[in-house]
Design a protein around this motif. Sequence first.
Motif, PDB file in Angstrom:
ATOM      1  N   GLN A  89       0.808  -1.221   0.000  1.00  0.00           N
ATOM      2  CA  GLN A  89       0.000   0.000   0.000  1.00  0.00           C
ATOM      3  C   GLN A  89       0.846   1.280   0.000  1.00  0.00           C
ATOM      4  O   GLN A  89       0.522   2.238  -0.714  1.00  0.00           O
ATOM      5  CB  GLN A  89      -0.946   0.001   1.206  1.00  0.00           C
ATOM      6  N   PRO A  90       1.923   1.371   0.793  1.00  0.00           N
ATOM      7  CA  PRO A  90       2.695   2.623   0.776  1.00  0.00           C
ATOM      8  C   PRO A  90       3.326   2.937  -0.577  1.00  0.00           C
ATOM      9  O   PRO A  90       3.632   4.106  -0.843  1.00  0.00           O
ATOM     10  CB  PRO A  90       3.768   2.385   1.848  1.00  0.00           C
ATOM     11  N   ALA A  91       3.539   1.932  -1.423  1.00  0.00           N
ATOM     12  CA  ALA A  91       4.060   2.224  -2.760  1.00  0.00           C
ATOM     13  C   ALA A  91       3.057   3.078  -3.533  1.00  0.00           C
ATOM     14  O   ALA A  91       3.427   4.093  -4.155  1.00  0.00           O
ATOM     15  CB  ALA A  91       4.358   0.924  -3.507  1.00  0.00           C
ATOM     16  N   THR A  92       1.777   2.688  -3.492  1.00  0.00           N
ATOM     17  CA  THR A  92       0.759   3.478  -4.192  1.00  0.00           C
ATOM     18  C   THR A  92       0.517   4.804  -3.481  1.00  0.00           C
ATOM     19  O   THR A  92       0.265   5.827  -4.134  1.00  0.00           O
ATOM     20  CB  THR A  92      -0.551   2.688  -4.289  1.00  0.00           C
ATOM     21  N   PHE A  93       0.567   4.801  -2.158  1.00  0.00           N
ATOM     22  CA  PHE A  93       0.454   6.067  -1.420  1.00  0.00           C
ATOM     23  C   PHE A  93       1.528   7.042  -1.889  1.00  0.00           C
ATOM     24  O   PHE A  93       1.269   8.238  -2.085  1.00  0.00           O
ATOM     25  CB  PHE A  93       0.596   5.810   0.081  1.00  0.00           C
ATOM     26  N   THR A  94       2.734   6.538  -2.081  1.00  0.00           N
ATOM     27  CA  THR A  94       3.837   7.382  -2.532  1.00  0.00           C
ATOM     28  C   THR A  94       3.594   7.894  -3.944  1.00  0.00           C
ATOM     29  O   THR A  94       3.858   9.071  -4.250  1.00  0.00           O
ATOM     30  CB  THR A  94       5.163   6.605  -2.453  1.00  0.00           C
ATOM     31  N   LEU A  95       3.071   7.033  -4.818  1.00  0.00           N
ATOM     32  CA  LEU A  95       2.738   7.476  -6.179  1.00  0.00           C
ATOM     33  C   LEU A  95       1.698   8.590  -6.120  1.00  0.00           C
ATOM     34  O   LEU A  95       1.816   9.606  -6.833  1.00  0.00           O
ATOM     35  CB  LEU A  95       2.222   6.287  -6.990  1.00  0.00           C
ATOM     36  N   ALA A  96       0.685   8.411  -5.283  1.00  0.00           N
ATOM     37  CA  ALA A  96      -0.344   9.453  -5.136  1.00  0.00           C
ATOM     38  C   ALA A  96       0.251  10.737  -4.576  1.00  0.00           C
ATOM     39  O   ALA A  96      -0.086  11.846  -5.022  1.00  0.00           O
ATOM     40  CB  ALA A  96      -1.464   8.941  -4.232  1.00  0.00           C
ATOM     41  N   ALA A  97       1.149  10.602  -3.590  1.00  0.00           N
ATOM     42  CA  ALA A  97       1.787  11.789  -3.008  1.00  0.00           C
ATOM     43  C   ALA A  97       2.631  12.519  -4.043  1.00  0.00           C
ATOM     44  O   ALA A  97       2.689  13.758  -4.053  1.00  0.00           O
ATOM     45  CB  ALA A  97       2.639  11.375  -1.812  1.00  0.00           C
TER      46      ALA A  97
END
Length: 481
Positions: free
Chosen positions: A159-167
């Motif tokens: 999940q944090p990988a996609t969170f980072t992409l969104a950020a």
Amino acid sequence: MSARPLPSAAPADQGVDAAGVQAFLDAVEAAPSIEPHSLMILRHGRLVASGWWAPFTPQRPHLLYSLSKSFTATAAGIAAGEGLLNFDDPVISSFPEFAADITDPRSRAMRVRHVAAMASGHEAETFDRARALDAEELVRGFLLVPPERDPGTVFAYNQPATFTLAALVQRVSGQSLVDYLRPRLLDPLGIGEVAWQRDRSGREIGFSGLHAPTDAVARLGELYLRDGIWEGRRLLPEGWVADASRVHITTHDAPVDWLGRDSMFGYGYQFWRSPHGYRGDGAYGQYCLVLPEQDAVVALTSASQDAGLLLDLVWQHLLPAFGPGPLAGREEQDTALAQRLARLALPPADGKPTPPERQHDWSGAEFTPQDGVCADQPTLTSLAVTPDADGWALTLAEGEHRVELRMPGAGWQVTEGKVPAAVSGGWTGPDTLAVAVSFLETPHRLEVTCSLPERTFTARWHTAPLSGAPLHTLRAPRSSD
């Protein structure tokens, strides 16, 4: 803006056998592990079948869970096309304030394309570890978790990988994901109001939390099927669809034991490859299936305990229904399908009206958890049953918060309050009240049973919220939140 309806056609005119769709509906409704909420099928650019199982409705936003990731990737693709984001840049280059803290060489080597493809080099989900390292800034926490392998060499659903992409998108654009997508994607596609859950810093989380109607899912799938072109206008950069939907990392030997048989075909940029086409995929059966060989899109929402079975039923019944050309003499079958789709409904829970001799006893009765705490929903502290002008009301209490619901005379009773929900069921005996509560902007249904002699209740989820969220938050985010 109000959405212009998708162009529609009879199934047979687009080579779709209505009998196959009927067989799919039969199978889905017969499967105890599947609770269908909506279905939309497009073929050759035409909507050939659509239906919502009452109490769910077409305009209602629905929590898409990880299908949100495909919208996040789309935003990243648009940002790359505008020159705001480079998929070959190191992630850390966009977060210079963390540079002194991030010393692991693999974390520093992680590129945008790696987080987009779930190929950060970590061998397992990092959410809990990242949050433990920095609960306020998940990007920093994620980058502080050293990858076990070189980025780009191993898949881990993370999940944090996609969170980072969104950020990244929010940082380079200076806007929220929804605000960035509104003029570039949502308005051109005719998608109305959507809402996205935010983290403590106010950023949309990207990996989940998007609430949107099924129509939005269908339109996104159709845009991808048409290579990013909508009504003659290119909305996605040329080449993006092919790049996002191809395999960037293999998943057949991924070190994750929950991946099902339909997740062994590789991962693109926040899209799964499937045995047929590719898909956006959310927990409990939220699907955007893009089927280029069939020139079709299937959008599904559900509360499925076995989402893999739901996909199996698509392959078993819907895929063969897509024929090579128009089907003659099928008007009667098409009409029968349309009539069935118009009257879809979930079966209500069993229950009868209040036993007349017990109405006084039930009036104002309050209940506490049977074992002192409700194991399935610890935030739920008490229930109350009270008469109102039209029957009965049920109040679910979580400390200071209350969820007020109307009780049905029959079928499903919808309450449109702060937490839109529908209740079915009733009294299964003089001393027992059993109801199902469907939280209509989510895939979640809570089954509650109250015992009058003990003044206690039990509550069990049919499909439990993945976040363990309080009941009063089981809805799409509002601007006033």
